[in-house]
Design a protein around this motif. Structure first.
Motif, PDB file in Angstrom:
ATOM      1  N   ASP A  68      68.614  73.442  87.826  1.00 12.48           N
ATOM      2  CA  ASP A  68      68.753  72.414  86.798  1.00 12.48           C
ATOM      3  C   ASP A  68      70.158  72.514  86.077  1.00 12.48           C
ATOM      4  O   ASP A  68      70.950  71.763  86.073  1.00 12.48           O
ATOM      5  N   GLU A 172      67.099  66.879  85.757  1.00  5.14           N
ATOM      6  CA  GLU A 172      65.976  67.401  85.931  1.00  5.14           C
ATOM      7  C   GLU A 172      65.737  68.461  86.892  1.00  5.14           C
ATOM      8  O   GLU A 172      66.475  68.001  88.077  1.00  5.14           O
ATOM      9  N   ARG A 173      65.208  69.711  86.909  1.00  3.25           N
ATOM     10  CA  ARG A 173      64.988  70.316  87.969  1.00  3.25           C
ATOM     11  C   ARG A 173      64.345  69.538  89.140  1.00  3.25           C
ATOM     12  O   ARG A 173      63.539  68.675  89.151  1.00  3.25           O
ATOM     13  N   ASN A 177      65.279  63.140  87.919  1.00  2.00           N
ATOM     14  CA  ASN A 177      65.595  62.539  86.801  1.00  2.00           C
ATOM     15  C   ASN A 177      66.853  62.866  86.331  1.00  2.00           C
ATOM     16  O   ASN A 177      67.352  64.029  86.298  1.00  2.00           O
ATOM     17  N   GLN A 320      59.998  61.915  78.471  1.00  5.45           N
ATOM     18  CA  GLN A 320      61.187  61.979  77.598  1.00  5.45           C
ATOM     19  C   GLN A 320      60.726  61.548  76.129  1.00  5.45           C
ATOM     20  O   GLN A 320      61.545  62.045  75.253  1.00  5.45           O
TER      21      GLN A 320
END
Length: 346
Positions: A68, A172-173, A177, A320
């Motif tokens: 990430d 994101e990893r 996302n 989120q």
């Protein structure tokens, strides 16, 4: 419009030339690649593209996996130094396929108020390993991927992210996302397929498993990677590969019950741009790939397969909100009103 692709890679020499050549023919203008200590010839392939001026190469020699962090760095470089309009995030075994037009054409249709678009993973299954080029063998696609909650298999439904360039974006990893101020996601529309070729040969699995085994203790592998690691340690990689491969009998059953489909799109596209020596030269005038609109039947099948991604999007939105709440609580804890409480604790 300028489209930049990021690529984090380690020991993917069997596929990375095709991956780069394909995307540079499909509407990607430049690539920012991070090479994480490759030793199988991947670095030399990346350096060849670097010499053309179409790829920026970052070297990360560490065995500590910080996906990430590294992808976020590339995404921000795309915005601040490469003047990108859109950024797509790919792995070496992924090929972004636009559903009509080029990658650039699809992204140009996104309304201005939206800044994030997601592509739908479509898994291509391994066939008996005869040593042939992966795209020539792997023309069987899984038409009914596993539920997103089934983490023991890599062949589950998921989405990958593309976004408008932003200097403060965070990825994101897994590239599933992206978040940045003002980047509103366009939900329930997946105009880009991500053709996924994760299990290509026994030798490729051995390189992948060996790389996993060398990672630092801080790396947290997924469940399916743990299964691969276990097979590697126990000397069962050929059996592990065969357990995922589709033989002729299984193919006939899958075609009959609709769980499998024959899909030659990538094979045919790569045949059109591959040189006689097996390499993938940069596109010249009139040599870019064309992507016809899918048929009505293809659209219907795709809509059914992608419908499960709505559930994933709901999970993403919940995560989120949790992260936003945690940030607010942290800010309150650090604010002026928290001082008396901190003093009281002492």
């Amino acid at each position: 419009m300028k489209v930049v692709m990021t690529l984090l890679v380690r020991d993917e020499a069997d596929v990375v030339d095709a991956q780069l050549g394909y995307h540079l023919h499909a509407g990607v203008d430049e690539v920012i690649a991070t090479d994480n200590a490759s030793s199988d010839g991947t670095t030399e392939i990346l350096e060849r593209y670097e010499r053309t001026g179409r790829l920026r190469l970052i070297r990360e020699p560490s065995d500590e996996m910080r996906q990430d962090e590294w992808v976020t760095r590339m995404a921000r470089l795309a915005a601040t130094e490469h003047e990108a309009d859109w950024v797509i995030h790919a792995d070496a075994d992924e090929f972004w396929w636009p559903r009509g037009g080029s990658v650039k054409d699809v992204l140009a249709t996104v309304p201005e108020r939206f800044g994030i678009v997601r592509g739908c993973w479509r898994h291509f299954l391994p066939r008996p390993d005869d040593g042939a080029f992966f795209a020539e063998r792997m023309t069987v696609r899984l038409a009914t991927p596993a539920h997103p909650g089934d983490k023991e298999t890599i062949f589950h439904a998921h989405q990958k992210v593309a976004h408008r360039a932003h200097s403060a974006v965070e990825i994101e990893r897994g590239n599933h996302n992206a978040e940045a101020p003002g980047l509103e996601p366009l939900r329930a529309w997946h105009p880009l397929e991500v053709l996924h070729f994760s299990f290509r040969s026994v030798a490729q699995l051995e390189r992948k498993a060996h790389g996993n085994w060398l990672r630092s203790p801080t790396y947290e592998p997924t469940a399916h990677r743990l299964l691969l690691d276990e097979a590697f340690r126990e000397g069962r990689l050929p059996e592990h590969y065969d357990g995922h491969a589709v033989d002729d009998e299984a193919l006939a059953r899958g075609l009959a019950d609709g769980t499998l489909a024959i899909d030659t799109r990538l094979r045919d596209a790569l045949r059109g741009i591959r040189a006689y020596d097996g390499s993938f030269p940069l596109p010249g005038a009139g040599e870019r790939l064309t992507f016809p609109r899918p048929t009505a039947a293809d659209d219907a099948a795709y809509a059914a397969e992608a419908s499960v991604l709505v559930e994933i999007d709901g999970i993403v939105r919940a995560e989120q909100r949790v992260r936003a709440l945690e940030r607010r609580l942290d800010a309150l804890e650090r604010g002026p009103r928290s001082l008396p409480r901190r003093l009281a604790r002492r």
